[in-house]
Design an enzyme around this catalytic site. Structure first.
Site, mmCIF file in Angstrom:
data_model
loop_
_atom_site.group_PDB
_atom_site.id
_atom_site.type_symbol
_atom_site.label_atom_id
_atom_site.label_comp_id
_atom_site.label_asym_id
_atom_site.label_seq_id
_atom_site.Cartn_x
_atom_site.Cartn_y
_atom_site.Cartn_z
ATOM 1 N N LYS A 192 0.831 -1.207 0.000
ATOM 2 C CA LYS A 192 0.000 0.000 0.000
ATOM 3 C C LYS A 192 0.865 1.256 0.000
ATOM 4 O O LYS A 192 0.548 2.242 -0.683
ATOM 5 C CB LYS A 192 -0.944 -0.029 1.200
ATOM 6 C CG LYS A 192 -2.025 -1.095 1.080
ATOM 7 C CD LYS A 192 -2.746 -1.368 2.388
ATOM 8 C CE LYS A 192 -3.731 -2.511 2.215
ATOM 9 N NZ LYS A 192 -4.385 -2.924 3.478
ATOM 10 N N GLN A 229 -5.011 -1.580 9.517
ATOM 11 C CA GLN A 229 -4.726 -2.882 8.931
ATOM 12 C C GLN A 229 -5.253 -3.989 9.838
ATOM 13 O O GLN A 229 -4.939 -4.040 11.028
ATOM 14 C CB GLN A 229 -3.216 -3.049 8.708
ATOM 15 C CG GLN A 229 -2.820 -4.363 8.070
ATOM 16 C CD GLN A 229 -3.334 -4.498 6.645
ATOM 17 O OE1 GLN A 229 -3.263 -3.564 5.860
ATOM 18 N NE2 GLN A 229 -3.851 -5.666 6.309
ATOM 19 N N ASP A 231 -11.378 2.487 3.792
ATOM 20 C CA ASP A 231 -11.573 1.040 3.688
ATOM 21 C C ASP A 231 -13.045 0.683 3.521
ATOM 22 O O ASP A 231 -13.377 -0.444 3.171
ATOM 23 C CB ASP A 231 -11.020 0.336 4.937
ATOM 24 C CG ASP A 231 -9.797 -0.509 4.619
ATOM 25 O OD1 ASP A 231 -9.576 -0.815 3.427
ATOM 26 O OD2 ASP A 231 -9.067 -0.883 5.552
#
Length: 286
Positions: A52, A96, A119
């Protein structure tokens, strides 16, 4: 068979975003900002975060990494999220997953401001998705839908079967497939571990999506000839990555199929970059 190349498609998306960001950054005095929080030393998570960060650098997004130890407390993690919520240089916040045991990931995700939830996991964004309203969609199912669009494979009027009902992939994907539009309007069956005669359900699918987290679970006898097969699974077996589908036997009869690796994984990161740019544009009024 058409090989659905997520790696090449994701590269095209990043190239498009790079050009857009290059035009926006000087006009608004700053680049888009993405904060990534990684708690603990999970090896797979470390790889994902590095990927990422590389994608951010390529697109021109400022990356703000926050690597926290395993013994980070819930209070400290929530305090960091609060600081990032208030930071005007941060347009998107990504926590994460998974987080170490003892931490409440759901509570943390609910602490992220919905307009920074790139997200797409905040309940507000999930609710907006369910109602067909604008908002951030979870990146993996969004990547699936974008890959179908880029290859011109419309599920409209077709039978779609999604295997796996997680809030990260299966459930939101089933919603996207059923929404009105050229790349929606599918008749969707959402299958899971309690579905009776799962193989027969899969065999009826014109579009089959596997997101169950079990290597080679979908075999060739479960796939309708000519079906579009999208394998979302990424399973590590003996230091090799394999999907939820038995690619070698299915590819000979499928009409189109994603590989693993090189399918939906790169698309997920591309959609994260896209969400970060969308959040930035909303914040700067672009």
């Amino acid at each position: 068979m058409i090989l659905l190349d997520g790696k090449a498609t994701a590269q095209s998306i990043r190239t498009e975003l790079k050009a857009e960001v290059a035009g926006l950054t000087p006009r608004h005095g700053r680049a888009p900002g993405l904060a990534v929080i990684l708690v603990g030393e999970d090896p797979a998570s470390q790889v994902y975060v590095r990927n990422k960060e590389r994608a951010c650098a390529e697109v021109g997004i400022a990356s703000f990494p926050h690597r926290l130890p395993d013994d980070t407390t819930q209070q400290d993690l929530e305090a960091l999220i609060a600081r990032l919520n208030a930071d005007e240089a941060v347009d998107g916040i990504l926590l994460q997953l998974p987080v170490p045991k003892g931490l409440d990931s759901r509570r943390c995700l609910e602490r992220i401001r919905p307009d920074k939830d790139v997200d797409g996991f905040h309940p507000e964004n999930m609710g907006r998705l369910a109602q067909g309203l604008p908002g951030f969609a979870p990146c993996t199912p969004a990547g699936v839908m974008e890959l179908l669009r880029r290859y011109g494979l419309s599920p409209r009027g077709k039978r779609a079967v999604v295997v796996g009902r997680s809030n990260i992939v299966g459930r939101p994907l089933s919603i996207m497939l059923s929404q009105p539009g050229e790349y929606g309007d599918a008749t969707v069956t959402l299958c899971h571990s309690r579905t009776p005669d799962l193989a027969e359900q899969c065999r009826q699918a014109d579009f089959l999506f596997a997101a169950i987290g079990r290597p080679k679970f979908i075999t060739c006898d479960m796939v309708k000839p000519g079906a579009v097969v999208v394998d979302v699974g990424i399973n590590r077996v003996d230091d090799c990555l394999m999907g939820d589908c038995d690619f070698e036997c299915i590819c000979s009869s499928a009409g189109a199929m994603t590989p693993v690796p090189g399918g939906i994984g790169p698309m997920t990161i591309a959609m994260l970059m896209q969400n970060a740019v969308l959040a930035y544009k909303a914040h700067v009024g672009a």
